[in-house]
Write a protein that holds these residues in place. Structure first.
Motif, PDB file in Angstrom:
ATOM      1  N   LEU A  30       0.716  -1.212   0.077  1.00 36.68           N
ATOM      2  CA  LEU A  30       0.071   0.117  -0.040  1.00 36.68           C
ATOM      3  C   LEU A  30       0.926   1.051   0.091  1.00 36.68           C
ATOM      4  CD1 LEU A  30      -2.729   1.380   0.007  1.00 36.68           C
ATOM      5  CD2 LEU A  30      -2.604   0.939   2.541  1.00 36.68           C
ATOM      6  N   TRP A  31       1.096   1.793  -1.039  1.00 37.80           N
ATOM      7  CA  TRP A  31       1.577   3.066  -1.162  1.00 37.80           C
ATOM      8  C   TRP A  31       1.205   3.882  -2.371  1.00 37.80           C
ATOM      9  CZ3 TRP A  31       6.869   4.509  -3.546  1.00 37.80           C
ATOM     10  CH2 TRP A  31       7.024   3.859  -4.825  1.00 37.80           C
ATOM     11  N   ARG A  32       1.632   5.031  -2.559  1.00 40.77           N
ATOM     12  CA  ARG A  32       1.112   5.763  -3.674  1.00 40.77           C
ATOM     13  C   ARG A  32       1.113   5.391  -5.078  1.00 40.77           C
ATOM     14  NH1 ARG A  32       3.107   9.623   0.309  1.00 40.77           N
ATOM     15  NH2 ARG A  32       1.579  11.008   0.930  1.00 40.77           N
ATOM     16  N   TYR A  33       2.379   4.639  -5.404  1.00 40.15           N
ATOM     17  CA  TYR A  33       2.737   4.332  -6.778  1.00 40.15           C
ATOM     18  C   TYR A  33       2.374   2.871  -6.996  1.00 40.15           C
ATOM     19  CZ  TYR A  33       4.781   8.848  -6.841  1.00 40.15           C
ATOM     20  OH  TYR A  33       4.813  10.174  -6.714  1.00 40.15           O
ATOM     21  N   TRP A  34       1.461   2.243  -6.381  1.00 38.72           N
ATOM     22  CA  TRP A  34       0.902   1.078  -6.555  1.00 38.72           C
ATOM     23  C   TRP A  34       0.569   0.795  -8.127  1.00 38.72           C
ATOM     24  CZ3 TRP A  34      -3.634  -0.512  -8.524  1.00 38.72           C
ATOM     25  CH2 TRP A  34      -4.691   0.580  -8.439  1.00 38.72           C
ATOM     26  N   TYR A  35       0.002   1.745  -8.727  1.00 35.56           N
ATOM     27  CA  TYR A  35      -0.544   1.691 -10.028  1.00 35.56           C
ATOM     28  C   TYR A  35       0.537   1.267 -11.328  1.00 35.56           C
ATOM     29  CZ  TYR A  35      -2.542   3.156 -14.532  1.00 35.56           C
ATOM     30  OH  TYR A  35      -2.773   3.281 -16.061  1.00 35.56           O
ATOM     31  N   VAL A  36       1.655   2.036 -10.936  1.00 33.71           N
ATOM     32  CA  VAL A  36       2.712   1.981 -11.811  1.00 33.71           C
ATOM     33  C   VAL A  36       3.455   0.701 -11.656  1.00 33.71           C
ATOM     34  CG1 VAL A  36       5.170   3.105 -12.275  1.00 33.71           C
ATOM     35  CG2 VAL A  36       3.184   4.384 -11.677  1.00 33.71           C
ATOM     36  N   GLU A  37       3.538   0.151 -10.493  1.00 36.34           N
ATOM     37  CA  GLU A  37       3.976  -1.151 -10.283  1.00 36.34           C
ATOM     38  C   GLU A  37       3.249  -2.082 -10.950  1.00 36.34           C
ATOM     39  OE1 GLU A  37       6.173  -0.803  -5.793  1.00 36.34           O
ATOM     40  OE2 GLU A  37       4.077  -1.700  -5.820  1.00 36.34           O
ATOM     41  N   VAL A  38       1.895  -2.293 -10.899  1.00 33.16           N
ATOM     42  CA  VAL A  38       0.980  -3.101 -11.464  1.00 33.16           C
ATOM     43  C   VAL A  38       1.218  -2.916 -13.097  1.00 33.16           C
ATOM     44  CG1 VAL A  38      -1.350  -3.690 -11.978  1.00 33.16           C
ATOM     45  CG2 VAL A  38      -0.521  -3.245  -9.713  1.00 33.16           C
ATOM     46  N   LEU A  39       1.254  -1.952 -13.552  1.00 38.02           N
ATOM     47  CA  LEU A  39       1.332  -1.730 -15.146  1.00 38.02           C
ATOM     48  C   LEU A  39       2.508  -2.016 -15.363  1.00 38.02           C
ATOM     49  CD1 LEU A  39       0.206  -0.546 -17.715  1.00 38.02           C
ATOM     50  CD2 LEU A  39       1.331   1.740 -17.020  1.00 38.02           C
ATOM     51  N   LEU A  40       3.743  -1.926 -14.934  1.00 36.47           N
ATOM     52  CA  LEU A  40       5.008  -2.513 -15.298  1.00 36.47           C
ATOM     53  C   LEU A  40       5.302  -3.924 -15.118  1.00 36.47           C
ATOM     54  CD1 LEU A  40       7.980  -1.649 -16.234  1.00 36.47           C
ATOM     55  CD2 LEU A  40       8.659  -1.522 -13.895  1.00 36.47           C
ATOM     56  N   GLN A  41       4.646  -4.452 -14.232  1.00 37.02           N
ATOM     57  CA  GLN A  41       4.623  -5.706 -14.138  1.00 37.02           C
ATOM     58  C   GLN A  41       3.971  -6.647 -14.982  1.00 37.02           C
ATOM     59  OE1 GLN A  41       3.731  -6.654 -10.057  1.00 37.02           O
ATOM     60  NE2 GLN A  41       5.206  -5.409  -9.099  1.00 37.02           N
ATOM     61  N   LEU A  42       2.601  -6.205 -15.360  1.00 36.81           N
ATOM     62  CA  LEU A  42       1.921  -6.583 -16.277  1.00 36.81           C
ATOM     63  C   LEU A  42       2.497  -6.348 -17.853  1.00 36.81           C
ATOM     64  CD1 LEU A  42      -1.783  -5.559 -15.357  1.00 36.81           C
ATOM     65  CD2 LEU A  42      -0.889  -7.863 -15.381  1.00 36.81           C
TER      66      LEU A  42
END
Length: 266
Positions: A30-42
């Protein structure tokens, strides 16, 4: 990654999972840039998958079927037990991948029955996923709009503004966490929104000006084409020889050298 490193030095506590954008898997999730992590991993996963030539060819032949199959895997992860023991399942790649894959399937849908099926999937997948019902309804409406509204007509100025904001959406997302906390005590809500948009658009424009690909394209457009010039000169040698042989063969013998040979030999 550079922006994340900057945030480490300013506002965010440092951690190795956040540095490598895997905090949603190895950190607290849970932190601010979780969306970027998900996008990059996908993107990494799909890059590996489509590095297989047979899978790329299958996707070209059956684009909707392949996207629908991937969506089915995403829905199994969505309704199944989350991998590991995350603190916040909603921010993990395996449990939120369905949204990414649903967008892919909507993009590949070309008939009304396909869109109807994906609309039903949207309502089922969104229900109960978010922690607040207003957010879920907003996400569902946005996905349905993507499925059924191929284009929206706007005045020219409004269209340009919308395209600019859409093109800078990632940078707006990244930078608003840095600007809003500083300005929230001093500005009203509408001014905060405008400021976040302006900062994000400005950063996106600056990145586009300094990115290496832009410099390389500009250099290629202005650099002399030495290789092309050399190849053209080399190719002209046999062509010139063939032309002279043609002139010599067509000139009748009159006891003197042909005009072309005379001019060369003096």
């Amino acid at each position: 990654v550079l922006w994340v490193c900057f945030m480490f030095t300013w506002r965010e506590p440092f951690s190795v999972p956040r540095l490598f954008l895997v905090d949603n898997l190895l950190g607290d999730g849970l932190w601010r840039y979780w969306y970027v992590e998900v996008l990059l991993q996908l993107m990494v996963v799909l890059t590996v998958v489509f590095s297989v030539r047979s899978l790329r060819e299958l996707e070209r032949r059956r684009p909707f079927a392949v996207a629908l199959s991937a969506l089915g895997i995403g829905l199994l992860l969505r309704f199944g037990h989350p991998l590991g023991t995350p603190a916040e399942p909603m921010y993990r790649t395996d449990t939120v991948a369905w949204a990414f894959l649903l967008g892919w399937a909507i993009h590949r849908a070309s008939t009304v029955p396909q869109r109807l099926m994906l609309s039903a999937v949207t309502l089922v997948a969104v229900a109960g996923f978010f922690d607040s019902s207003p957010r879920g309804r907003l996400v569902a409406l946005g996905i349905l709009a993507l499925a059924w509204i191929p284009r929206v007509c706007l005045p020219r100025l409004a269209g340009r503004l919308a395209a600019t904001v859409a093109g800078a959406s990632l940078y707006i997302f990244l930078t608003h966490y840095a600007t809003l906390p500083l300005l929230r005590p001093h500005l009203p809500s509408w001014a905060l929104l405008v400021t976040a948009l302006v900062v994000g658009v400005t950063v996106e424009a600056a990145v586009q000006r300094v990115r290496p690909g832009r410099w390389l394209a500009r250099w290629r457009a202005t650099a002399p084409d030495y290789a092309g010039a050399s190849s053209s000169a080399i190719a002209s040698i046999p062509a010139a020889g063939a032309s002279e042989r043609s002139v010599n063969s067509e000139t009748p013998w009159t006891g003197s050298r042909p005009r072309s040979m005379t001019s060369v030999g003096g």
